[in-house]
Design an enzyme around this catalytic site. Sequence first.
Site, PDB file in Angstrom:
ATOM      1  N   GLY A 160       0.777  -1.234   0.000  1.00 60.06           N
ATOM      2  CA  GLY A 160       0.000   0.000   0.000  1.00 60.06           C
ATOM      3  C   GLY A 160       0.807   1.283   0.000  1.00 60.06           C
ATOM      4  O   GLY A 160       0.339   2.318  -0.467  1.00 60.06           O
ATOM      5  N   ASP A 207       0.701   3.481   4.271  1.00 57.01           N
ATOM      6  CA  ASP A 207      -0.352   4.327   3.711  1.00 57.01           C
ATOM      7  C   ASP A 207      -1.416   4.683   4.745  1.00 57.01           C
ATOM      8  O   ASP A 207      -1.881   5.812   4.798  1.00 57.01           O
ATOM      9  CB  ASP A 207      -0.992   3.656   2.472  1.00 57.01           C
ATOM     10  CG  ASP A 207      -1.442   2.225   2.747  1.00 57.01           C
ATOM     11  OD1 ASP A 207      -1.163   1.709   3.850  1.00 57.01           O
ATOM     12  OD2 ASP A 207      -2.075   1.621   1.870  1.00 57.01           O
ATOM     13  N   ASP A 231      -5.254   2.004  10.505  1.00 59.14           N
ATOM     14  CA  ASP A 231      -6.696   1.738  10.617  1.00 59.14           C
ATOM     15  C   ASP A 231      -6.962   1.088  11.976  1.00 59.14           C
ATOM     16  O   ASP A 231      -7.175   1.794  12.978  1.00 59.14           O
ATOM     17  CB  ASP A 231      -7.124   0.864   9.434  1.00 59.14           C
ATOM     18  CG  ASP A 231      -8.629   0.801   9.249  1.00 59.14           C
ATOM     19  OD1 ASP A 231      -9.351   0.937  10.238  1.00 59.14           O
ATOM     20  OD2 ASP A 231      -9.107   0.603   8.119  1.00 59.14           O
ATOM     21  N   LYS A 265      -7.212   6.758  10.373  1.00 60.08           N
ATOM     22  CA  LYS A 265      -8.676   6.761  10.441  1.00 60.08           C
ATOM     23  C   LYS A 265      -9.144   7.237  11.800  1.00 60.08           C
ATOM     24  O   LYS A 265      -8.579   6.869  12.827  1.00 60.08           O
ATOM     25  CB  LYS A 265      -9.232   5.359  10.172  1.00 60.08           C
ATOM     26  CG  LYS A 265      -9.419   5.092   8.708  1.00 60.08           C
ATOM     27  CD  LYS A 265     -10.342   3.928   8.459  1.00 60.08           C
ATOM     28  CE  LYS A 265     -10.252   3.551   6.981  1.00 60.08           C
ATOM     29  NZ  LYS A 265     -10.888   2.263   6.683  1.00 60.08           N
ATOM     30  N   PHE A 277     -14.029   3.056   4.016  1.00 62.42           N
ATOM     31  CA  PHE A 277     -13.035   2.291   3.273  1.00 62.42           C
ATOM     32  C   PHE A 277     -12.602   3.089   2.053  1.00 62.42           C
ATOM     33  O   PHE A 277     -13.419   3.470   1.219  1.00 62.42           O
ATOM     34  CB  PHE A 277     -13.591   0.924   2.844  1.00 62.42           C
ATOM     35  CG  PHE A 277     -12.494  -0.014   2.440  1.00 62.42           C
ATOM     36  CD1 PHE A 277     -11.788  -0.735   3.400  1.00 62.42           C
ATOM     37  CD2 PHE A 277     -12.123  -0.153   1.104  1.00 62.42           C
ATOM     38  CE1 PHE A 277     -10.743  -1.584   3.031  1.00 62.42           C
ATOM     39  CE2 PHE A 277     -11.091  -0.996   0.736  1.00 62.42           C
ATOM     40  CZ  PHE A 277     -10.401  -1.715   1.699  1.00 62.42           C
ATOM     41  N   VAL A 278     -11.305   3.365   1.989  1.00 60.49           N
ATOM     42  CA  VAL A 278     -10.792   4.255   0.935  1.00 60.49           C
ATOM     43  C   VAL A 278      -9.853   3.487   0.001  1.00 60.49           C
ATOM     44  O   VAL A 278      -9.212   2.525   0.401  1.00 60.49           O
ATOM     45  CB  VAL A 278     -10.057   5.475   1.541  1.00 60.49           C
ATOM     46  CG1 VAL A 278     -11.046   6.459   2.138  1.00 60.49           C
ATOM     47  CG2 VAL A 278      -9.027   5.052   2.589  1.00 60.49           C
ATOM     48  N   ASP A 282      -5.816  -0.312  -1.879  1.00 60.12           N
ATOM     49  CA  ASP A 282      -6.530  -1.189  -2.801  1.00 60.12           C
ATOM     50  C   ASP A 282      -7.825  -1.745  -2.229  1.00 60.12           C
ATOM     51  O   ASP A 282      -8.060  -1.706  -1.018  1.00 60.12           O
ATOM     52  CB  ASP A 282      -5.635  -2.393  -3.141  1.00 60.12           C
ATOM     53  CG  ASP A 282      -5.560  -3.384  -1.965  1.00 60.12           C
ATOM     54  OD1 ASP A 282      -5.228  -2.936  -0.853  1.00 60.12           O
ATOM     55  OD2 ASP A 282      -5.870  -4.577  -2.156  1.00 60.12           O
ATOM     56  N   ARG A 313      -5.180   0.805  -6.875  1.00 54.07           N
ATOM     57  CA  ARG A 313      -3.995   1.466  -6.294  1.00 54.07           C
ATOM     58  C   ARG A 313      -3.535   2.609  -7.184  1.00 54.07           C
ATOM     59  O   ARG A 313      -2.862   3.518  -6.742  1.00 54.07           O
ATOM     60  CB  ARG A 313      -2.844   0.462  -6.143  1.00 54.07           C
ATOM     61  CG  ARG A 313      -3.109  -0.679  -5.169  1.00 54.07           C
ATOM     62  CD  ARG A 313      -1.805  -1.386  -4.824  1.00 54.07           C
ATOM     63  NE  ARG A 313      -1.989  -2.729  -4.308  1.00 54.07           N
ATOM     64  CZ  ARG A 313      -2.158  -3.034  -3.025  1.00 54.07           C
ATOM     65  NH1 ARG A 313      -2.177  -2.099  -2.106  1.00 54.07           N
ATOM     66  NH2 ARG A 313      -2.300  -4.289  -2.638  1.00 54.07           N
TER      67      ARG A 313
HETATM   68  O1  LIG Z   1      -4.078  -0.539  10.682  1.00 54.01           O
HETATM   69  P1  LIG Z   1      -4.451  -1.822  10.015  1.00 54.01           P
HETATM   70  O2  LIG Z   1      -5.877  -2.213  10.297  1.00 54.01           O
HETATM   71  O3  LIG Z   1      -3.493  -2.936  10.345  1.00 54.01           O
HETATM   72  O4  LIG Z   1      -4.428  -1.590   8.450  1.00 54.01           O
HETATM   73  C1  LIG Z   1      -3.367  -0.960   7.799  1.00 54.01           C
HETATM   74  C2  LIG Z   1      -2.704  -1.872   6.824  1.00 54.01           C
HETATM   75  O5  LIG Z   1      -3.670  -2.445   5.946  1.00 54.01           O
HETATM   76  C3  LIG Z   1      -3.283  -2.256   4.606  1.00 54.01           C
HETATM   77  O6  LIG Z   1      -2.498  -3.327   4.157  1.00 54.01           O
HETATM   78  P2  LIG Z   1      -3.160  -4.631   3.512  1.00 54.01           P
HETATM   79  O7  LIG Z   1      -3.248  -5.719   4.520  1.00 54.01           O
HETATM   80  O8  LIG Z   1      -4.419  -4.266   2.817  1.00 54.01           O
HETATM   81  O9  LIG Z   1      -2.061  -5.049   2.444  1.00 54.01           O
HETATM   82  P3  LIG Z   1      -1.568  -4.166   1.196  1.00 54.01           P
HETATM   83  O10 LIG Z   1      -0.631  -3.124   1.729  1.00 54.01           O
HETATM   84  O11 LIG Z   1      -0.877  -5.157   0.332  1.00 54.01           O
HETATM   85  O12 LIG Z   1      -2.766  -3.557   0.540  1.00 54.01           O
HETATM   86  C4  LIG Z   1      -2.453  -0.988   4.661  1.00 54.01           C
HETATM   87  O13 LIG Z   1      -1.572  -0.924   3.553  1.00 54.01           O
HETATM   88  C5  LIG Z   1      -1.747  -1.089   5.967  1.00 54.01           C
HETATM   89  O14 LIG Z   1      -0.512  -1.764   5.868  1.00 54.01           O
HETATM   90  O1  HPA Z   2      -9.633   1.891   4.151  1.00 54.66           O
HETATM   91  C1  HPA Z   2      -8.782   1.097   3.688  1.00 54.66           C
HETATM   92  N1  HPA Z   2      -8.620   0.961   2.350  1.00 54.66           N
HETATM   93  C2  HPA Z   2      -7.706   0.121   1.816  1.00 54.66           C
HETATM   94  N2  HPA Z   2      -6.903  -0.626   2.551  1.00 54.66           N
HETATM   95  C3  HPA Z   2      -7.010  -0.535   3.894  1.00 54.66           C
HETATM   96  N3  HPA Z   2      -6.318  -1.173   4.850  1.00 54.66           N
HETATM   97  C4  HPA Z   2      -6.784  -0.740   6.012  1.00 54.66           C
HETATM   98  N4  HPA Z   2      -7.771   0.168   5.851  1.00 54.66           N
HETATM   99  C5  HPA Z   2      -7.927   0.307   4.498  1.00 54.66           C
END
Ligand SMILES: O=P(O)(O)OC[C@H]1O[C@H](OP(=O)(O)OP(=O)(O)O)[C@H](O)[C@@H]1O
Ligand code: HPA
Length: 233
Positions: free
Chosen positions: A87, A142, A145, A173, A194-195, A201, A207
Site C-alpha cells: 500500500g 499508507d 486503521d 482513520k 473504506f478508501v 486497494d 492502487r
Molecule cells: O491498521 P491496520 O488495520 O493494520 O491496516 C493498515 C494496513 O492495511 C493495509 O495493508 P493490507 O493488509 O491491505 O495489504 P496491502 O498493503 O498489500 O494492501 C495498509 O496498507 C496497511 O498496511
Molecule cells: O480503508 C482502507 N482501504 C484500503 N486498505 C485498507 N487497509 C486498512 N484500511 C484500508
Amino acid sequence: MPESILAASHRFFNQLVQPWGNMLRCRRVPWPARIPPDITAFSHPRLLNMKTLLDEQQLERGVSELAQRINDHYGSRPLTVVAVMTGSLILLADLIRRLNMPIRVGVVQASSYRGGTRSGELLVNAAMLINIRDREVLLIDDIFDTGRTLERLLEDMRQMGAQDVKSAVLLQKNRQHDVQVRPDFVAFEIPDEFVVGYGLDYEDMYRNLPYLGVLEQADLDRHHALHGPAIDR
Ligand SMILES: O=P(O)(O)OC[C@H]1O[C@H](OP(=O)(O)OP(=O)(O)O)[C@H](O)[C@@H]1O
Ligand code: HPA
C-alpha cells in the site's frame, strides 16, 4: 490483349474498394466506444465516479508537509526508511524525493486485508528487508486503521536491532484503534470509511487512482458485477 473480366474486377477491387475499406476500418471510433465497458470501468480512474475524499493537489500538499516535519525532526542524520508493501508504494516514491537527509530504503510486506474491507490474519514477510541493526528507522505506511500492522512491525524492527523506530503514515482513520501505539507523523486524519487510490486497494485494484476515493456500496456492487464475487479469504 483485352483485360479479362476477372482481372478487371481484381483491379477495381485493389485500386478502388480496398483502400476505402482500409480507411474505413482504421477510422477513429469516438472514445470510449472503442474500449469494452468492463476494461474502461476498471482501468480508467476518471470514469469510476467515486466520491473523492482527497484530490491530487491535497495529497501533494499533505505529503510535502509530512516530509517537512520529517526533515525538521531528523535534520541531516542518516535515516533508514522501511516501506510497508504494497500500500505504501506511491507514498514511498513521493515522500523520499522530498527528504533531505542521507537515506537507505528497505521494504517489508504486511498483509491482512486480503480481498476485503476488514482486517484478517496479519502475514508479514521481511525476506527483502535490508539490515537495520543500529540504524534510525522510519516505517512508512499508507494507512493506520486498526493499528495492528504498525504495532506488529514496530515491534519486529526493534527485535531486529534498530536503534530507534518511528512511523509515518499518510492517513489515520478517525476510529477506535485496536492498539495503544500511534504513528509519530500523520499527513491526514480521515473518517472511518473504506478508501482506495494513491496505493490503497480493494482486491488489489484501484492502487493507481491518483486521488483518494471512498469505496461506497454502489462502487462495491459495480466492482463485483464487473470482476466477480468477493474473493474468499
Ligand atoms: O491498521 P491496520 O488495520 O493494520 O491496516 C493498515 C494496513 O492495511 C493495509 O495493508 P493490507 O493488509 O491491505 O495489504 P496491502 O498493503 O498489500 O494492501 C495498509 O496498507 C496497511 O498496511
Ligand atoms: O480503508 C482502507 N482501504 C484500503 N486498505 C485498507 N487497509 C486498512 N484500511 C484500508
